[in-house]
Design a protein around this motif. Structure first.
Motif, PDB file in Angstrom:
ATOM      1  N   GLY A  32       0.799  -1.211   0.000  1.00 47.46           N
ATOM      2  CA  GLY A  32       0.000   0.000   0.000  1.00 47.46           C
ATOM      3  C   GLY A  32       0.836   1.268   0.000  1.00 47.46           C
ATOM      4  N   PRO A  33       0.191   2.396  -0.267  1.00 47.57           N
ATOM      5  CA  PRO A  33       0.882   3.695  -0.315  1.00 47.57           C
ATOM      6  C   PRO A  33       1.062   4.283   1.087  1.00 47.57           C
ATOM      7  N   TYR A  34       2.001   5.224   1.191  1.00 46.40           N
ATOM      8  CA  TYR A  34       2.190   5.949   2.439  1.00 46.40           C
ATOM      9  C   TYR A  34       2.611   7.393   2.140  1.00 46.40           C
ATOM     10  N   VAL A  35       2.421   8.245   3.142  1.00 48.89           N
ATOM     11  CA  VAL A  35       2.933   9.612   3.122  1.00 48.89           C
ATOM     12  C   VAL A  35       3.735   9.785   4.403  1.00 48.89           C
ATOM     13  N   GLY A  53       7.306  13.291   2.054  1.00 46.44           N
ATOM     14  CA  GLY A  53       7.576  12.220   1.109  1.00 46.44           C
ATOM     15  C   GLY A  53       6.360  11.356   0.853  1.00 46.44           C
ATOM     16  N   VAL A  54       6.457  10.550  -0.186  1.00 48.97           N
ATOM     17  CA  VAL A  54       5.423   9.589  -0.553  1.00 48.97           C
ATOM     18  C   VAL A  54       6.122   8.303  -0.977  1.00 48.97           C
ATOM     19  N   GLY A  55       5.394   7.218  -0.960  1.00 48.35           N
ATOM     20  CA  GLY A  55       6.008   5.971  -1.395  1.00 48.35           C
ATOM     21  C   GLY A  55       5.058   4.804  -1.366  1.00 48.35           C
ATOM     22  N   LEU A  56       5.638   3.629  -1.559  1.00 52.11           N
ATOM     23  CA  LEU A  56       4.892   2.380  -1.585  1.00 52.11           C
ATOM     24  C   LEU A  56       5.614   1.385  -0.681  1.00 52.11           C
ATOM     25  N   GLY A  57       4.862   0.790   0.238  1.00 56.76           N
ATOM     26  CA  GLY A  57       5.429  -0.177   1.165  1.00 56.76           C
ATOM     27  C   GLY A  57       4.769  -1.530   1.015  1.00 56.76           C
ATOM     28  N   ALA A  58       5.488  -2.571   1.417  1.00 56.01           N
ATOM     29  CA  ALA A  58       4.953  -3.930   1.366  1.00 56.01           C
ATOM     30  C   ALA A  58       5.481  -4.709   2.554  1.00 56.01           C
ATOM     31  N   ASP A  59       4.748  -5.747   2.946  1.00 52.98           N
ATOM     32  CA  ASP A  59       5.230  -6.617   4.009  1.00 52.98           C
ATOM     33  C   ASP A  59       4.768  -8.052   3.798  1.00 52.98           C
ATOM     34  N   LEU A 141      -4.657   0.398   8.430  1.00 52.83           N
ATOM     35  CA  LEU A 141      -4.036   1.685   8.735  1.00 52.83           C
ATOM     36  C   LEU A 141      -2.757   1.486   9.537  1.00 52.83           C
ATOM     37  N   ASP A 142      -1.678   2.125   9.095  1.00 54.91           N
ATOM     38  CA  ASP A 142      -0.363   1.979   9.722  1.00 54.91           C
ATOM     39  C   ASP A 142       0.193   3.374  10.000  1.00 54.91           C
ATOM     40  N   GLY A 164       0.247   5.219   6.450  1.00 53.12           N
ATOM     41  CA  GLY A 164      -0.052   4.497   5.226  1.00 53.12           C
ATOM     42  C   GLY A 164      -1.246   3.593   5.377  1.00 53.12           C
ATOM     43  N   TYR A 165      -1.649   3.031   4.284  1.00 55.52           N
ATOM     44  CA  TYR A 165      -2.751   2.066   4.288  1.00 55.52           C
ATOM     45  C   TYR A 165      -2.329   0.869   3.436  1.00 55.52           C
ATOM     46  N   ASN A 166      -2.419  -0.309   4.025  1.00 52.55           N
ATOM     47  CA  ASN A 166      -2.030  -1.530   3.319  1.00 52.55           C
ATOM     48  C   ASN A 166      -3.254  -2.358   2.946  1.00 52.55           C
TER      49      ASN A 166
END
Length: 167
Positions: A32-35, A53-59, A141-142, A164-166
């Motif tokens: 999901g994306p994050y700020v 910043g902005v980005g994309l996270g995964a787990d 929600l993270d 962020g939201y995954n």
């Protein structure tokens, strides 16, 4: 022959539906994306304003309570002007990999390492990074508080707040 084909299709549909239901319950992977906002520390505060910043996270869940995490993003810190000296803005692409450990069901600690690629006029090139943090994850929600340090020609550190939201 038609009965065999229909029976085979029925079994395959049952298996697929069951697998999707169990996958939805276990959910071992999310993305999901994050700020994020960054607040410089140390000498970095003398030359740069707070950034974003902005980005994309995964787990990926490894074992109970332990998760492998990764992200790629873009961070921007506007340069300050001081005594006729204008500092170039920082534009950076951090790539992070690390581990997250759940202390209790929604509270976690995390440590990430990786590389940061500086682009533009400021400190062009690649450096390393380290980012420990603590956060809360509830449903998708993270929210995380962290300290991140970039190492290239000195240390560029900042406190960060990341949301962020995954899926």
């Amino acid at each position: 022959m038609k009965r065999n084909i229909l029976a085979f299709i029925a079994v395959m549909l049952t298996v697929c539906i069951g697998a999707q239901q169990s996958q939805a319950q276990l959910k071992r992977f999310s993305i999901g994306p994050y700020v994020e906002a960054g607040f410089p520390t140390g000498d970095f505060t003398n030359t740069h304003k707070p950034g974003f910043g902005v980005g994309l996270g995964a787990d990926v869940k490894l074992v109970a309570g332990l998760t492998a995490v990764g992200s790629v993003g873009f961070m921007y810190f506007k340069g300050k002007s001081d005594n006729n000296i204008k500092y170039a803005s920082v534009k950076a692409i951090p790539v992070r990999l690390g581990l997250r450990y759940n202390l209790i069901s929604i509270l976690y600690v995390k440590a990430e390492g990786g590389t940061v690629n500086f682009t533009g006029d400021y400190n062009n090139g690649m450096g390393g990074l380290f980012a420990p943090g603590i956060g809360i994850r509830l449903l998708g929600l993270d929210v995380e508080g962290k300290y991140e340090a970039w190492f290239k020609d000195g240390t560029h550190g900042f406190f960060g707040l990341k949301a962020g939201y995954n899926f």
